[in-house]
Write an enzyme that holds these catalytic residues in place. Structure first.
Site, PDB file in Angstrom:
ATOM      1  N   SER A  81      63.162  53.625  11.288  1.00  0.00           N
ATOM      2  CA  SER A  81      62.690  52.258  11.042  1.00  0.00           C
ATOM      3  C   SER A  81      63.414  51.315  11.976  1.00  0.00           C
ATOM      4  CB  SER A  81      62.966  51.849   9.591  1.00  0.00           C
ATOM      5  OG  SER A  81      62.702  50.476   9.392  1.00  0.00           O
ATOM      6  N   TYR A 121      68.357  50.637   2.404  1.00  0.00           N
ATOM      7  CA  TYR A 121      67.294  51.150   3.283  1.00  0.00           C
ATOM      8  C   TYR A 121      67.758  51.134   4.735  1.00  0.00           C
ATOM      9  CZ  TYR A 121      62.567  51.700   5.212  1.00  0.00           C
ATOM     10  OH  TYR A 121      61.465  52.157   5.884  1.00  0.00           O
TER      11      TYR A 121
END
Length: 282
Positions: free
Chosen positions: A148, A161
């Protein structure tokens, strides 16, 4: 040219393959004639994905869908044996399963544990379960791990995250180096998929319509395939709002925090706001 591992009769496994980017990748692989194993949770979701992938598959292509908890190394080892028994082994692994329940530095520890178990340990377990036998097979192969941009520029707001995805980046870089220097693994390569803003179950929240700035999962899968043809390690996907050039500037600025000895996350620091905006205009 299509990557040599993406040929009819090759075997691919996609974790998190019941929806979103994982499902789009599984459909593209089946359309190329690869046998595909989808790993995810939720029998109804898996059955729907199985039907969708089969609808896009070339004649003679086989597809299976198994409930697999990627936080369990034993579950992934069982999946690897299942695929080896059915198709002789695995040529392509996409460690894509991910969750994003939200987190805060001093929020519930359970959120951190869940995110790490799936988003980071799931990638590590998947790699360790499949890659040793992929090396032994001596065939062209791919390991694609979904990272990501949040694991690279680490914006404030979801530290669990970000930390997990930063770990995926570092792990995949180490894996690529290891494969380059492992005898008999010359045809096997690792790649980091870095999606942009993609309209999926993970990102849509309470929205019912795709924002104009978001890509579809299918666009992301297609961009990934083109990047693999070029041999890219970092598969840095744009979207309808953010260009490659803007991503590069954001990434370079984040690295510059270290080089220039700026405050961490200076892009969001009020004292550096004007400097960052001026940098983007250069």
């Amino acid at each position: 040219m299509t990557h040599p591992a993406l040929q009819p009769g090759s075997v691919a496994v996609v974790t998190g393959g019941a929806s979103g980017i994982g499902l789009a990748i599984a459909k593209r692989f089946a359309g190329l004639g690869l046998h595909v194993a989808i790993a995810d949770l939720g029998r109804e979701r898996l059955d729907a994905a199985l039907k969708a992938v089969r609808a896009d598959a070339k004649d003679g292509t086989q597809v299976l869908a198994d409930e697999v908890d990627v936080s369990s190394p034993e579950a992934l080892a069982t999946l690897e044996r299942t695929i080896a028994d059915r198709w002789g082994g695995t040529d392509v692994v996409v460690n894509n399963a991910g969750i994003q329940p939200g987190s805060a530095l001093f929020g519930p520890l359970s959120n951190w544990e869940k995110v790490f178990a799936v988003n980071l340990w799931g990638v590590i377990h998947g790699t360790r379960a499949f890659v040793p036998n992929m090396i032994r097979r001596g065939r062209p192969g791919l390991v694609i791990n979904t990272g990501s941009k949040q694991g690279i520029t680490t914006p404030p707001g979801d530290p669990a995250y970000n930390t997990a995805k930063a770990g995926v980046k570092v792990f995949t870089e180490a894996l690529a180096h290891e494969l380059r220097n492992t005898e008999g693994a010359s045809g096997l390569s690792a790649h980091l998929l870095v999606p942009g803003f993609v309209w999926t179950e993970l990102t849509k929240g309470e929205r019912t319509e795709k924002p104009a700035g978001a890509w579809t999962a299918e666009q992301t899968a297609d961009f990934m395939l083109k990047s693999l043809e070029r041999g890219d390690f970092y598969i840095l996907c744009p979207d309808n709002d953010v260009s490659r050039a803007l991503d590069e500037k954001r990434i370079a600025w984040a690295a510059g925090d270290i080089v220039e000895n700026r405050p961490p996350l200076s892009r969001w620091h009020p004292d550096w706001k004007d400097a960052f905006e001026a940098y983007l205009k250069q």
